[in-house]
Design a protein around this motif. Structure first.
Motif, PDB file in Angstrom:
ATOM      1  N   GLU A 276       0.811  -1.206   0.000  1.00  0.00           N
ATOM      2  CA  GLU A 276       0.000   0.000   0.000  1.00  0.00           C
ATOM      3  C   GLU A 276       0.848   1.261   0.000  1.00  0.00           C
ATOM      4  N   HIS A 303      -7.923  -4.942   0.284  1.00  0.00           N
ATOM      5  CA  HIS A 303      -7.058  -4.828   1.461  1.00  0.00           C
ATOM      6  C   HIS A 303      -6.113  -3.628   1.303  1.00  0.00           C
ATOM      7  N   GLU A 304      -5.436  -3.551   0.167  1.00  0.00           N
ATOM      8  CA  GLU A 304      -4.459  -2.468  -0.017  1.00  0.00           C
ATOM      9  C   GLU A 304      -5.140  -1.107   0.003  1.00  0.00           C
ATOM     10  N   HIS A 307      -5.953   0.263   3.391  1.00  0.00           N
ATOM     11  CA  HIS A 307      -4.800   0.813   4.118  1.00  0.00           C
ATOM     12  C   HIS A 307      -4.808   2.343   4.105  1.00  0.00           C
ATOM     13  N   GLU A 337      -2.380  -3.901  10.089  1.00  0.00           N
ATOM     14  CA  GLU A 337      -2.686  -5.058   9.226  1.00  0.00           C
ATOM     15  C   GLU A 337      -3.972  -5.776   9.654  1.00  0.00           C
ATOM     16  N   TYR A 397      -2.727 -11.211   9.871  1.00  0.00           N
ATOM     17  CA  TYR A 397      -3.803 -11.253   8.871  1.00  0.00           C
ATOM     18  C   TYR A 397      -4.885 -12.259   9.261  1.00  0.00           C
TER      19      TYR A 397
HETATM   20 ZN   LIG Z   1      -1.571  -4.844   4.442  1.00  0.00          ZN
END
Ligand SMILES: [Zn+2]
Length: 509
Positions: A276, A303-304, A307, A337, A397
């Motif tokens: 990210e 997900h990215e 961020h 995370e 994660y």
């Molecule tokens: Zn990440």
């Protein structure tokens, strides 16, 4: 490894010194045309200075990736000359640092960079999104941490970068590149952090632009074989981003964003990794065909992009003042995370993109996913020692996302459904932001002050200490039964009124 000696001789002859005016910025030239045995020549003029010597640094680590990568290992033939072309003494101190004598008179410094694309993965277990790739005739993935460095004594200067490139190649990046002619582009960054935060793809473009709310989104795709696929990916991303926007309260927190997506073919399976940045992300995929790609984007790109909340907008001083050589790691990887991964799995159910039952399968996957790890460890301690605890790192994660889940349900319970982790992240973003860090030691107290006194105990038990997560108890409150032996979650047949109302507030189903 080809004929190395010959390359150096050629290089010594081919460097031509142009008298460069001294400025306040680092002035870099990167040559993507004359590649020498897969190596790129980088030359630069340091900012005007009065230094007797200077320590030049190429990153050992980069923000967002919690392991040492030593990008200095891919630099060779480092040399410095004065304005008459006379050599200036350079001493290599260690893998990532060089001492340049008489820096005030250094007119040009140069070195060769090899991409480390294949090599780095042996060190990182497959991850290469912070690395660079040079394929002369097709693609350059440039993460500036592998090509450009800084002097320890000159850390606030800006960067002017001139890129010499194939006339058919165009840059895709969150930074603006201005073409001077068909082989020269220039760009600039306000400081080193900003430069490293802005990777670029140089290739024949396959790009699609989207507009989501007030945000302009560039989708740039590269795959060796398929020439126009960005449109398909953009359509998928549009759905994800529109839902993320709603999940984030109706507005995306950036005006511009670039997805730089790379695909390579492998005989079987699907692999992906991403890193990210403030206004972009590099997503790398490998699969047999492109068929799986749009769906795989759902997890990785989402997900990215999430961020953007953390660590990009919510972070501690350790991250704001990132030390590229020897960073002090923050205690709060559970947030950076774990909460990011939780938002990634929670958003689809909350936005009714998936069903409650499908969501329970995702939670089961996370529960099974954390089993191989040592779940008695303190998450804050693991965070500060992440470099040494690579064997445990991936649990951020798995268990990290489940901490988010339990925290979300606890907040819904204490607020009678009114607030959850979505609201908490918005509150934190308002209080802090990209330029205002929180104090690592105070975060738990800050969140407690923003929410409920009981939340402090939650942090103490489940994050600071390694108490078993209250999964059964939490899911029960939302009308879900968790069989701890079979690791199966089922929807309770006749939930109580309070279970139903908590579930409705939590997942909108
Ligand atoms: Zn990440």
């Amino acid at each position: 490894m080809k004929n190395f000696r010959q390359i150096i001789v050629l290089l010594a002859v081919s460097i031509k010194l142009a008298a460069q005016p001294q400025t306040a910025n680092y002035q870099y030239k990167i040559d993507l045309i004359n590649i020498r045995a897969d190596k790129i020549l980088v030359t630069f003029t340091p900012p005007q200075n009065n230094l007797k010597e200077g320590k030049y640094i190429i990153p050992r680590m980069v923000p967002g990736y919690y392991d040492a990568m030593d990008f200095g290992q891919y630099i060779s033939d480092f040399k410095a000359v004065d304005d008459k072309g006379r050599p200036i003494e350079v001493k290599k101190l260690d893998v990532n640092t060089w001492m340049v004598a008489d820096l005030k008179n250094a007119a040009e410094i140069s070195y060769l960079v090899s991409d480390g694309w294949e090599h780095l993965t042996q060190q990182t277990g497959g991850a290469k999104s912070p690395a660079s790739m040079f394929k002369k005739d097709s693609l350059f993935i440039i993460n500036y941490n592998s090509l450009v460095g800084y002097f320890d004594e000159i850390t606030t200067a800006g960067y002017d970068i001139t890129v010499k490139k194939n006339p058919e190649f165009y840059p895709s990046s969150a930074l603006k590149y201005i073409p001077k002619n068909d082989t020269i582009d220039v760009t600039s960054a306000k400081d080193y952090r900003n430069l490293v935060d802005s990777p670029v793809f140089y290739c024949v473009p396959d790009t699609t632009w989207l507009r989501v709310g007030n945000t302009n989104v560039l989708v740039s795709f590269y795959s060796g074989k398929h020439k126009s696929f960005s449109k398909n990916l953009a359509a998928k991303l549009e759905t994800i981003l529109t839902n993320q926007q709603a999940y984030l309260g109706g507005k995306l927190p950036v005006n511009e964003y670039a997805f730089l997506i790379y695909h390579e073919e492998i005989p079987r399976g699907l692999m992906g990794d991403g890193l990210e940045h403030s206004n972009s992300t590099v997503c790398l995929y490998a699969s047999q065909t492109l068929d799986e790609l749009p769906n795989a984007l759902k997890g990785l790109a989402s997900h990215e992009f999430f961020h953007i909340l953390t660590p990009l907008n919510i972070h501690s001083e350790e991250i704001l003042e990132f030390n590229f050589l020897d960073p002090v790691l923050s205690k709060h990887l559970w947030l950076y995370e774990g909460m990011t991964e939780y938002a990634t799995i929670h958003m689809p159910v909350k936005q009714r993109m998936t069903t409650l039952v499908e969501f329970t399968k995702v939670i089961e996957g996370k529960i099974r996913g954390m089993e191989p790890f040592d779940n008695t460890l303190s998450m804050t301690e693991m965070s500060t020692t992440a470099i040494k605890r690579q064997d445990q790192y991936l649990n951020f994660y798995q268990k990290g996302a489940l901490i988010g889940l339990c925290l979300d349900i606890r907040l819904r319970e204490l607020s009678k459904g009114k607030i959850g982790t979505q609201d908490l992240m918005q509150k934190l973003m308002k209080k802090f932001g990209p330029e205002k860090a929180f104090n690592d030691e105070d975060l738990f107290d800050e969140i407690t002050a923003m929410t409920f006194p009981e939340i402090r105990q939650f942090f103490k038990y489940y994050i600071e200490q390694g108490e078993p997560l209250p999964l059964k108890e939490s899911l029960q409150k939302a009308g879900l039964d968790f069989d701890q032996t079979l690791k199966v979650i089922t929807v309770i047949d006749k939930p109580s009124k309070s279970q139903l109302s908590l579930r409705k507030a939590w997942v909108n189903q």
